[in-house]
Design a protein around this motif. Sequence first.
Motif, mmCIF file in Angstrom:
data_model
loop_
_atom_site.group_PDB
_atom_site.id
_atom_site.type_symbol
_atom_site.label_atom_id
_atom_site.label_comp_id
_atom_site.label_asym_id
_atom_site.label_seq_id
_atom_site.Cartn_x
_atom_site.Cartn_y
_atom_site.Cartn_z
ATOM 1 N N ARG A 56 117.277 2.070 -6.515
ATOM 2 C CA ARG A 56 118.638 1.670 -6.869
ATOM 3 C C ARG A 56 119.128 0.452 -6.091
ATOM 4 O O ARG A 56 119.801 -0.413 -6.658
ATOM 5 N N LEU A 57 118.810 0.369 -4.814
ATOM 6 C CA LEU A 57 119.341 -0.714 -3.987
ATOM 7 C C LEU A 57 118.315 -1.794 -3.690
ATOM 8 O O LEU A 57 118.686 -2.874 -3.227
ATOM 9 N N GLY A 58 117.045 -1.520 -3.934
ATOM 10 C CA GLY A 58 116.002 -2.457 -3.581
ATOM 11 C C GLY A 58 115.556 -2.236 -2.148
ATOM 12 O O GLY A 58 116.289 -1.670 -1.337
ATOM 13 N N PRO A 59 114.351 -2.675 -1.807
ATOM 14 C CA PRO A 59 113.824 -2.452 -0.459
ATOM 15 C C PRO A 59 114.291 -3.487 0.549
ATOM 16 O O PRO A 59 114.008 -3.379 1.734
ATOM 17 N N GLU A 60 115.022 -4.507 0.094
ATOM 18 C CA GLU A 60 115.398 -5.600 0.969
ATOM 19 C C GLU A 60 116.401 -5.153 2.036
ATOM 20 O O GLU A 60 117.212 -4.265 1.827
ATOM 21 N N LEU A 61 116.343 -5.823 3.176
ATOM 22 C CA LEU A 61 117.313 -5.674 4.260
ATOM 23 C C LEU A 61 117.383 -4.259 4.845
ATOM 24 O O LEU A 61 118.318 -3.933 5.573
ATOM 25 N N GLY A 62 116.404 -3.435 4.523
ATOM 26 C CA GLY A 62 116.374 -2.104 5.111
ATOM 27 C C GLY A 62 117.453 -1.161 4.625
ATOM 28 O O GLY A 62 117.687 -0.113 5.241
ATOM 29 N N GLN A 63 118.122 -1.492 3.510
ATOM 30 C CA GLN A 63 119.193 -0.627 3.028
ATOM 31 C C GLN A 63 118.695 0.765 2.670
ATOM 32 O O GLN A 63 119.363 1.760 2.950
ATOM 33 N N ALA A 64 117.530 0.830 2.041
ATOM 34 C CA ALA A 64 116.993 2.130 1.650
ATOM 35 C C ALA A 64 116.690 2.979 2.874
ATOM 36 O O ALA A 64 116.953 4.193 2.885
ATOM 37 N N ASP A 65 116.141 2.356 3.921
ATOM 38 C CA ASP A 65 115.871 3.091 5.156
ATOM 39 C C ASP A 65 117.174 3.624 5.751
ATOM 40 O O ASP A 65 117.256 4.784 6.172
ATOM 41 N N ASP A 66 118.183 2.759 5.792
ATOM 42 C CA ASP A 66 119.451 3.148 6.403
ATOM 43 C C ASP A 66 120.129 4.267 5.625
ATOM 44 O O ASP A 66 120.634 5.233 6.217
ATOM 45 N N VAL A 67 120.158 4.143 4.303
ATOM 46 C CA VAL A 67 120.826 5.160 3.481
ATOM 47 C C VAL A 67 120.071 6.484 3.553
ATOM 48 O O VAL A 67 120.684 7.556 3.615
ATOM 49 N N THR A 68 118.748 6.426 3.567
ATOM 50 C CA THR A 68 117.966 7.657 3.684
ATOM 51 C C THR A 68 118.236 8.354 5.016
ATOM 52 O O THR A 68 118.471 9.566 5.068
ATOM 53 N N ALA A 69 118.224 7.588 6.101
ATOM 54 C CA ALA A 69 118.496 8.170 7.415
ATOM 55 C C ALA A 69 119.897 8.765 7.461
ATOM 56 O O ALA A 69 120.097 9.877 7.965
ATOM 57 N N GLU A 70 120.872 8.055 6.895
ATOM 58 C CA GLU A 70 122.246 8.543 6.899
ATOM 59 C C GLU A 70 122.394 9.785 6.032
ATOM 60 O O GLU A 70 123.161 10.706 6.365
ATOM 61 N N THR A 71 121.640 9.850 4.925
ATOM 62 C CA THR A 71 121.672 11.032 4.061
ATOM 63 C C THR A 71 121.308 12.288 4.843
ATOM 64 O O THR A 71 121.994 13.316 4.779
ATOM 65 N N PHE A 72 120.229 12.207 5.605
ATOM 66 C CA PHE A 72 119.781 13.387 6.357
ATOM 67 C C PHE A 72 120.648 13.645 7.585
ATOM 68 O O PHE A 72 120.785 14.804 8.000
ATOM 69 N N LEU A 73 121.239 12.599 8.133
ATOM 70 C CA LEU A 73 122.164 12.806 9.235
ATOM 71 C C LEU A 73 123.404 13.558 8.751
ATOM 72 O O LEU A 73 123.850 14.526 9.391
ATOM 73 N N VAL A 74 123.951 13.134 7.608
ATOM 74 C CA VAL A 74 125.103 13.833 7.034
ATOM 75 C C VAL A 74 124.725 15.270 6.682
ATOM 76 O O VAL A 74 125.477 16.218 6.954
ATOM 77 N N ALA A 75 123.541 15.444 6.071
ATOM 78 C CA ALA A 75 123.094 16.790 5.706
ATOM 79 C C ALA A 75 122.964 17.674 6.944
ATOM 80 O O ALA A 75 123.369 18.851 6.927
ATOM 81 N N PHE A 76 122.414 17.118 8.005
ATOM 82 C CA PHE A 76 122.266 17.893 9.239
ATOM 83 C C PHE A 76 123.623 18.335 9.775
ATOM 84 O O PHE A 76 123.815 19.490 10.168
ATOM 85 N N ARG A 105 127.687 -0.305 -3.830
ATOM 86 C CA ARG A 105 127.666 -0.554 -5.276
ATOM 87 C C ARG A 105 127.602 -2.037 -5.606
ATOM 88 O O ARG A 105 126.977 -2.425 -6.599
ATOM 89 N N ARG A 106 128.218 -2.879 -4.773
ATOM 90 C CA ARG A 106 128.150 -4.312 -5.054
ATOM 91 C C ARG A 106 126.720 -4.818 -4.922
ATOM 92 O O ARG A 106 126.269 -5.648 -5.712
ATOM 93 N N SER A 107 126.009 -4.315 -3.915
ATOM 94 C CA SER A 107 124.608 -4.704 -3.755
ATOM 95 C C SER A 107 123.780 -4.236 -4.943
ATOM 96 O O SER A 107 122.905 -4.965 -5.431
ATOM 97 N N GLU A 108 124.058 -3.018 -5.421
ATOM 98 C CA GLU A 108 123.316 -2.492 -6.557
ATOM 99 C C GLU A 108 123.561 -3.328 -7.798
ATOM 100 O O GLU A 108 122.621 -3.682 -8.529
ATOM 101 N N VAL A 109 124.820 -3.667 -8.065
ATOM 102 C CA VAL A 109 125.140 -4.460 -9.258
ATOM 103 C C VAL A 109 124.544 -5.851 -9.145
ATOM 104 O O VAL A 109 124.010 -6.385 -10.128
ATOM 105 N N ARG A 110 124.616 -6.457 -7.961
ATOM 106 C CA ARG A 110 124.009 -7.781 -7.784
ATOM 107 C C ARG A 110 122.515 -7.732 -8.069
ATOM 108 O O ARG A 110 121.960 -8.633 -8.703
ATOM 109 N N ARG A 111 121.859 -6.672 -7.591
ATOM 110 C CA ARG A 111 120.421 -6.552 -7.819
ATOM 111 C C ARG A 111 120.124 -6.406 -9.303
ATOM 112 O O ARG A 111 119.207 -7.040 -9.838
ATOM 113 N N LEU A 112 120.888 -5.575 -9.996
ATOM 114 C CA LEU A 112 120.677 -5.384 -11.429
ATOM 115 C C LEU A 112 120.900 -6.684 -12.191
ATOM 116 O O LEU A 112 120.139 -7.021 -13.107
ATOM 117 N N ARG A 113 121.934 -7.416 -11.824
ATOM 118 C CA ARG A 113 122.201 -8.677 -12.520
ATOM 119 C C ARG A 113 121.127 -9.705 -12.234
ATOM 120 O O ARG A 113 120.790 -10.514 -13.107
#
Length: 210
Positions: A56-76, A105-113
Amino acid sequence: MSSTVPHPWGLATASSAEPGGLSDAGLIRASLDRPEDFAGVFDRHADEIHAYVARRLGPELGQADDVTAETFLVAFRKRHKYDLTRPDARPWLYGIAGKLISGHRRSEVRRLRSLARAASGAAASGAELHEEERSAERASAAAMRPGLAAALARLSAAERDLLLLVAWADLTYEETAEALKIPIGTVRSRLHRIRAKLRRHLNLSEEPTA
C-alpha cells in the motif's frame, strides 16, 4: 522480517519466543503474565503485515518497516483488550495497521498516482480493464496496472481500507468486519458500492489523475 523490524516492545527476540501449539489468543493471554510471549504473535504475522503495508505505501523511506513496528507496538500495549474468544489475531492486527496507514494516506495516493502515470499505461485500457473490473477483489488483486492505480487513488481512504483488506490481505467478509469493527452486512453493502465506483473509475482511467 525479524532482522528488518525488531520486536518493537524490546522484550524478546525471535528465538526467545516459542509459540508451541498455542493460538494467537493463547499467546496473547499468556503475554498478560509473561510479556515476552507476545513475541510469538509478531513472529507469526509480522511478514504478512509488512507485505500488506509495503504494497500500500511502497518500500521506500522505510515506511513499511515503521508502520509494521508500530502496529505490533500498539497491539502489545492494547493486548489486554483483545477478545480472547477469537483465536486468530490477523483481523485485529490488520485493523491496527489500517489505522496507521491512514496517517500516510497522502503518501499512498501519491504512490498510486505515480503508478498511474507510468509509461506502461498505454497498453492497459479498454477491453482489458473492462475484464479486470468484473469484481473488485479480482481487479484490485491484479498486477498494479496504471489504470487500476488511478482508480484506487480516486477511492476514499475508508473505501481503500475495506476493499484492500478483502483483495490484498485476503480476509473474509467476517474477518474484514472484525478488523473494521463494523457489521458484516455493512461490509457487503459498502463493498458493493465500492465495486460500482471502481467500475466507473476504470472507465475513466485514461483521464489525468493529478
